[in-house]
Write a protein that holds these residues in place. Structure first.
Motif, PDB file in Angstrom:
ATOM      1  N   GLU A  21       0.835  -1.211   0.000  1.00 48.56           N
ATOM      2  CA  GLU A  21       0.000   0.000   0.000  1.00 48.56           C
ATOM      3  C   GLU A  21       0.870   1.262   0.000  1.00 48.56           C
ATOM      4  O   GLU A  21       0.601   2.200  -0.734  1.00 48.56           O
ATOM      5  N   LEU A  22       1.894   1.263   0.845  1.00 51.98           N
ATOM      6  CA  LEU A  22       2.781   2.432   0.916  1.00 51.98           C
ATOM      7  C   LEU A  22       3.519   2.641  -0.405  1.00 51.98           C
ATOM      8  O   LEU A  22       3.618   3.765  -0.898  1.00 51.98           O
ATOM      9  N   GLY A  24       2.570   1.635  -3.318  1.00 57.13           N
ATOM     10  CA  GLY A  24       1.578   2.039  -4.318  1.00 57.13           C
ATOM     11  C   GLY A  24       1.218   3.515  -4.240  1.00 57.13           C
ATOM     12  O   GLY A  24       0.778   4.102  -5.214  1.00 57.13           O
ATOM     13  N   SER A  25       1.414   4.107  -3.060  1.00 59.10           N
ATOM     14  CA  SER A  25       1.116   5.536  -2.906  1.00 59.10           C
ATOM     15  C   SER A  25       2.347   6.406  -3.175  1.00 59.10           C
ATOM     16  O   SER A  25       2.331   7.592  -2.919  1.00 59.10           O
ATOM     17  N   GLY A  26       3.419   5.772  -3.686  1.00 61.92           N
ATOM     18  CA  GLY A  26       4.609   6.534  -4.068  1.00 61.92           C
ATOM     19  C   GLY A  26       5.702   6.604  -3.021  1.00 61.92           C
ATOM     20  O   GLY A  26       6.719   7.270  -3.228  1.00 61.92           O
ATOM     21  N   GLN A  27       5.536   5.939  -1.901  1.00 61.97           N
ATOM     22  CA  GLN A  27       6.553   5.951  -0.852  1.00 61.97           C
ATOM     23  C   GLN A  27       7.724   5.044  -1.235  1.00 61.97           C
ATOM     24  O   GLN A  27       7.558   4.055  -1.946  1.00 61.97           O
TER      25      GLN A  27
END
Length: 122
Positions: A21-22, A24-27
């Motif tokens: 998830e992280l 996927g959010s660009g982290q």
């Protein structure tokens, strides 16, 4: 420009999900696991199922000691029950045989027996 990353410790179901998830959010994410493969001690094996017969003596004792807390009725701060009855499918290698299945009581036995019979048929 300062770049910061996130380290997720443990590649079980929870750790891998959080890392995905992280990322996927660009982290910028690093996922660390001490075992040889991710998911070796998967979260679902010990956390998604209340199994007082799982683990070594100390873990079984802690699990049994926590039963009352898990069975406590919902509260305003926790409006949903922590445990609910459900069927279980136990998978094992041929050499593990019936000893791999946790002990059961009542109606759940018939359900598990049916699931196990189907699993063996595959």
């Amino acid at each position: 420009m300062e770049k910061r990353g996130i380290v997720v410790i443990g590649a079980g179901i929870a750790g891998a999900s959080v890392a995905a998830e992280l990322a996927g959010s660009g982290q910028d994410v690093v996922l660390l696991e001490r075992e040889m493969a991710p998911g070796y001690h998967t979260t679902g094996r010990s956390a998604a199922l209340y199994a007082p017969s799982y683990g070594p003596v100390v873990i079984r004792a802690l699990t049994r000691a926590s039963r009352a807390a898990f069975q406590a009725p919902p509260t305003s701060g926790r409006p949903h029950p922590l445990l609910k009855p459900r069927g279980v499918l136990v998978q094992a290698r041929r050499d593990q045989g019936p000893r791999a299945a946790p002990p059961c009581k009542g109606a759940h036995c018939a359900l598990r027996t049916a699931h196990c019979a189907r699993a063996r048929a595959w």
